[in-house]
Design a protein around this motif. Structure first.
Motif, short mmCIF file in Angstrom:
data_model
loop_
_atom_site.label_atom_id
_atom_site.label_comp_id
_atom_site.label_asym_id
_atom_site.label_seq_id
_atom_site.Cartn_x
_atom_site.Cartn_y
_atom_site.Cartn_z
N SER A 257 1.06 -1.24 0.06
CA SER A 257 0.04 0.10 0.08
C SER A 257 0.72 1.18 0.08
CB SER A 257 -1.07 0.11 1.37
OG SER A 257 -1.80 -1.10 1.25
N ALA A 258 2.01 1.15 -0.88
CA ALA A 258 3.01 2.26 -0.78
C ALA A 258 2.93 3.17 -2.12
CB ALA A 258 4.33 1.39 -0.53
N ILE A 259 1.77 2.91 -2.85
CA ILE A 259 1.82 3.54 -4.10
C ILE A 259 1.09 4.73 -3.76
CG2 ILE A 259 1.04 3.84 -6.50
CD1 ILE A 259 1.59 0.75 -6.79
N THR A 260 1.71 6.11 -4.09
CA THR A 260 1.14 7.55 -3.72
C THR A 260 0.52 8.12 -4.95
OG1 THR A 260 3.24 8.49 -3.80
CG2 THR A 260 2.78 7.54 -1.63
N GLY A 261 0.91 7.72 -6.17
CA GLY A 261 0.62 8.45 -7.19
C GLY A 261 1.13 8.05 -8.53
N SER A 262 1.02 8.72 -9.55
CA SER A 262 1.36 8.15 -10.87
C SER A 262 1.60 9.42 -11.83
CB SER A 262 0.80 7.22 -11.54
OG SER A 262 -0.55 7.55 -11.78
N SER A 263 2.32 9.41 -12.81
CA SER A 263 2.46 10.35 -14.04
C SER A 263 2.19 9.76 -15.23
CB SER A 263 3.82 10.96 -14.04
OG SER A 263 4.08 11.98 -14.85
N LYS A 264 1.23 9.99 -16.04
CA LYS A 264 0.91 9.13 -17.26
C LYS A 264 1.61 10.11 -18.27
CE LYS A 264 -2.79 6.82 -14.99
NZ LYS A 264 -2.12 5.86 -15.11
N GLY A 265 2.05 9.51 -19.22
CA GLY A 265 2.24 10.02 -20.67
C GLY A 265 2.36 8.94 -21.50
N ARG A 266 3.27 8.63 -22.49
CA ARG A 266 3.02 7.49 -23.19
C ARG A 266 2.87 5.94 -22.32
NH1 ARG A 266 6.62 5.36 -26.46
NH2 ARG A 266 8.51 5.77 -25.33
N TYR A 267 3.50 6.08 -21.43
CA TYR A 267 3.78 5.11 -20.18
C TYR A 267 3.45 5.69 -18.82
CZ TYR A 267 5.01 2.31 -24.20
OH TYR A 267 4.97 1.53 -25.56
N THR A 268 3.10 4.87 -17.77
CA THR A 268 3.03 5.17 -16.41
C THR A 268 4.36 5.22 -15.78
OG1 THR A 268 0.67 4.75 -16.63
CG2 THR A 268 1.61 4.97 -14.30
N THR A 269 4.57 6.44 -14.84
CA THR A 269 5.65 6.40 -13.81
C THR A 269 5.11 6.35 -12.73
OG1 THR A 269 7.12 7.43 -15.54
CG2 THR A 269 7.50 7.59 -13.08
N TRP A 270 5.58 5.78 -11.65
CA TRP A 270 4.94 5.60 -10.24
C TRP A 270 5.54 6.01 -9.24
CZ3 TRP A 270 0.23 3.42 -10.78
CH2 TRP A 270 -0.22 2.77 -11.70
N PHE A 271 4.91 6.92 -8.39
CA PHE A 271 5.47 7.27 -7.14
C PHE A 271 5.21 6.46 -5.92
CE2 PHE A 271 3.81 11.20 -9.60
CZ PHE A 271 5.14 11.33 -10.27
N VAL A 272 6.32 6.17 -5.00
CA VAL A 272 6.11 5.14 -4.01
C VAL A 272 6.63 5.79 -3.00
CG1 VAL A 272 6.28 3.12 -5.73
CG2 VAL A 272 8.29 4.07 -4.69
N LYS A 273 6.14 5.22 -1.64
CA LYS A 273 6.75 5.42 -0.48
C LYS A 273 7.52 4.35 0.03
CE LYS A 273 6.65 9.05 2.46
NZ LYS A 273 7.10 8.53 3.67
#
Length: 240
Positions: free
Chosen positions: A35-51
Motif C-alpha cells: 500500500s505504498a503507491i502514492t500516485g503516478s504520472s501518465k505519458g506514453r507509459y505510466t511512472t509510479w510514485f512510491v513511499k
C-alpha cells in the motif's frame, strides 16, 4: 555506485541506498502489496510514485520508471534493448550521470538505483530516483499561472549551467523541467551524456526546448508562454 548481481542480471545502486534492495523494488506489484503507491504520472507509459520504508530511506518519495522504446523501434520491441555490457545499459548510464551531477550540486533528482534484467542478447531495465518534493513540470505550472520575467531568466541560467558543464540532455522539453518555489530541476536523463561544450549541440538542445513550448501552446492556447518569455530565457542563458 555498487553492483549487486541478481538471478537475471544486476542492480546498480548508490552508496546512500539500502543494501537490502532487491529486484522486487522495481515492480508495481511489490509496492501495491505494501500500500505504498502514492500516485503516478501518465505519458506514453505510466511512472509510479512510491513511499519506501522511512526507517531505511527517510521521508522522501521515490519515482519508479520502466524503460520503453519510442519511434519506429517501438514496433519491433516495446522494451527490449541489445545488451552490450552493464555500464552501457540505459538505466545504469542514466544512474551514473545522475550520480555525477547530483554529487556536483546540479539541480537533478537524487539517484537511487537501477535494475537490469537480461534475456539472451537483450535486456529490460528500470530506474528509481527520489521525487523532487513540491515540484511540478513546466507544462502543469504554465497551464495554471505565468512565470515572472525573472523566473524565465533563472530558467535560462539553469540550462546554461548544465551546458557549460557539457551536459547533453537528449530530450530537453517543457515536461522534463520541474519548478519548485525557488528552483528549476532537469529530469529524465535517458541517453544523456557529458560532451565537450559546443554551440552546435547546445543550440540544437535549445531549439528542441522551444519547439516543445510551441507544441504545448498549440495544444493549450491558454498556456502562459510567449515569444517574449523565450527571449527572457535566452537573456538568462546568455548572462547566467
Amino acid at each position: 555506485m555498487q553492483i549487486k548481481q541478481t538471478s537475471s542480471g544486476a542492480i546498480a545502486f548508490c552508496d546512500t541506498t539500502p543494501s537490502s534492495i532487491s529486484t522486487q523494488w522495481f515492480t508495481y506489484d511489490y509496492w501495491q502489496k505494501l500500500s505504498a503507491i502514492t500516485g503516478s504520472s501518465k505519458g506514453r507509459y505510466t511512472t509510479w510514485f512510491v513511499k519506501p520504508d522511512t526507517a531505511e530511506t527517510g521521508e522522501r518519495e521515490w519515482v519508479l520508471r520502466h524503460y520503453y522504446r519510442g519511434g519506429l523501434m517501438e514496433k519491433l520491441s516495446k522494451d527490449a534493448y541489445l545488451y552490450t555490457g552493464l555500464k552501457h545499459t540505459r538505466a545504469v548510464a542514466e544512474l551514473s550521470l545522475l550520480e555525477l551531477l547530483y554529487g556536483e550540486g546540479f539541480e537533478v533528482p537524487k539517484p537511487i538505483a537501477a535494475n537490469v534484467e537480461r534475456s539472451g542478447l537483450y535486456y529490460r531495465a528500470d530506474i528509481i530516483i527520489e521525487r523532487v518534493e513540491g515540484a511540478q513540470d513546466l507544462v502543469a505550472k504554465l497551464g495554471k499561472s505565468p512565470m515572472s520575467e525573472i523566473q524565465w531568466q533563472q530558467l535560462g541560467a539553469c540550462i546554461a549551467k548544465f551546458h557549460r558543464r557539457g551536459v547533453y540532455h537528449a530530450d530537453l522539453n517543457a515536461k522534463n523541467i520541474l519548478i519548485t518555489d525557488d528552483k528549476f530541476y532537469l529530469i529524465d536523463f535517458d541517453r544523456g551524456e557529458i560532451r565537450t561544450p559546443s554551440p552546435k549541440w547546445q543550440g540544437a538542445n535549445l531549439e528542441r526546448l522551444l519547439r516543445s513550448f510551441r507544441k504545448e501552446l498549440a495544444k493549450l492556447p491558454t498556456l502562459a508562454f510567449s515569444e517574449s518569455n523565450w527571449q527572457s530565457l535566452m537573456q538568462g542563458y546568455a548572462n547566467p
